[in-house]
Design a protein around this motif. Structure first.
Motif, PDB file in Angstrom:
ATOM      1  N   LYS A  14       0.835  -1.212   0.000  1.00 28.89           N
ATOM      2  CA  LYS A  14       0.000   0.000   0.000  1.00 28.89           C
ATOM      3  C   LYS A  14       0.863   1.252   0.000  1.00 28.89           C
ATOM      4  O   LYS A  14       0.566   2.231  -0.690  1.00 28.89           O
ATOM      5  N   GLN A  17       2.234   1.764  -3.432  1.00 27.94           N
ATOM      6  CA  GLN A  17       1.193   2.228  -4.344  1.00 27.94           C
ATOM      7  C   GLN A  17       0.951   3.726  -4.184  1.00 27.94           C
ATOM      8  O   GLN A  17       0.869   4.460  -5.177  1.00 27.94           O
ATOM      9  N   GLN A  21       1.704   6.700  -6.858  1.00 31.66           N
ATOM     10  CA  GLN A  21       0.680   7.636  -7.325  1.00 31.66           C
ATOM     11  C   GLN A  21       1.168   9.069  -7.213  1.00 31.66           C
ATOM     12  O   GLN A  21       0.953   9.879  -8.118  1.00 31.66           O
ATOM     13  N   GLN A  43       3.888   1.670  -8.336  1.00 34.98           N
ATOM     14  CA  GLN A  43       2.513   1.205  -8.148  1.00 34.98           C
ATOM     15  C   GLN A  43       2.399  -0.286  -8.466  1.00 34.98           C
ATOM     16  O   GLN A  43       1.744  -1.042  -7.731  1.00 34.98           O
ATOM     17  N   LYS A  47       1.358  -3.311  -5.907  1.00 32.33           N
ATOM     18  CA  LYS A  47       0.258  -4.255  -6.147  1.00 32.33           C
ATOM     19  C   LYS A  47       0.743  -5.693  -5.971  1.00 32.33           C
ATOM     20  O   LYS A  47       0.032  -6.530  -5.405  1.00 32.33           O
TER      21      LYS A  47
END
Length: 61
Positions: A14, A17, A21, A43, A47
């Motif tokens: 997380k 990610q 972003q 990212q 994942k």
């Protein structure tokens, strides 16, 4: 203990990610293509880490 590792992988995923972003948006805003690409890479890595955590947690149920 292994379940904790699964949760750690999910947390790292997380984090990557979100970091990705931010980098992607910053790259778009500054027209910096390398930064944008690096964000997409982060990212994708995030994942994968998240899915790895899911698998570890599922195996330890």
């Amino acid at each position: 203990m292994s379940e904790e590792k699964g949760h750690m992988d999910k947390a790292k995923g997380k984090t990557n990610q979100v970091k990705g972003q931010v980098k992607e948006k910053l790259g778009e805003a500054t027209d910096h293509q390398n930064l944008k690409a690096e964000g997409k890479k982060d990212q994708a890595k995030g994942k994968l880490q998240d899915k790895k955590g899911d698998v570890k947690n599922k195996l330890n149920q």
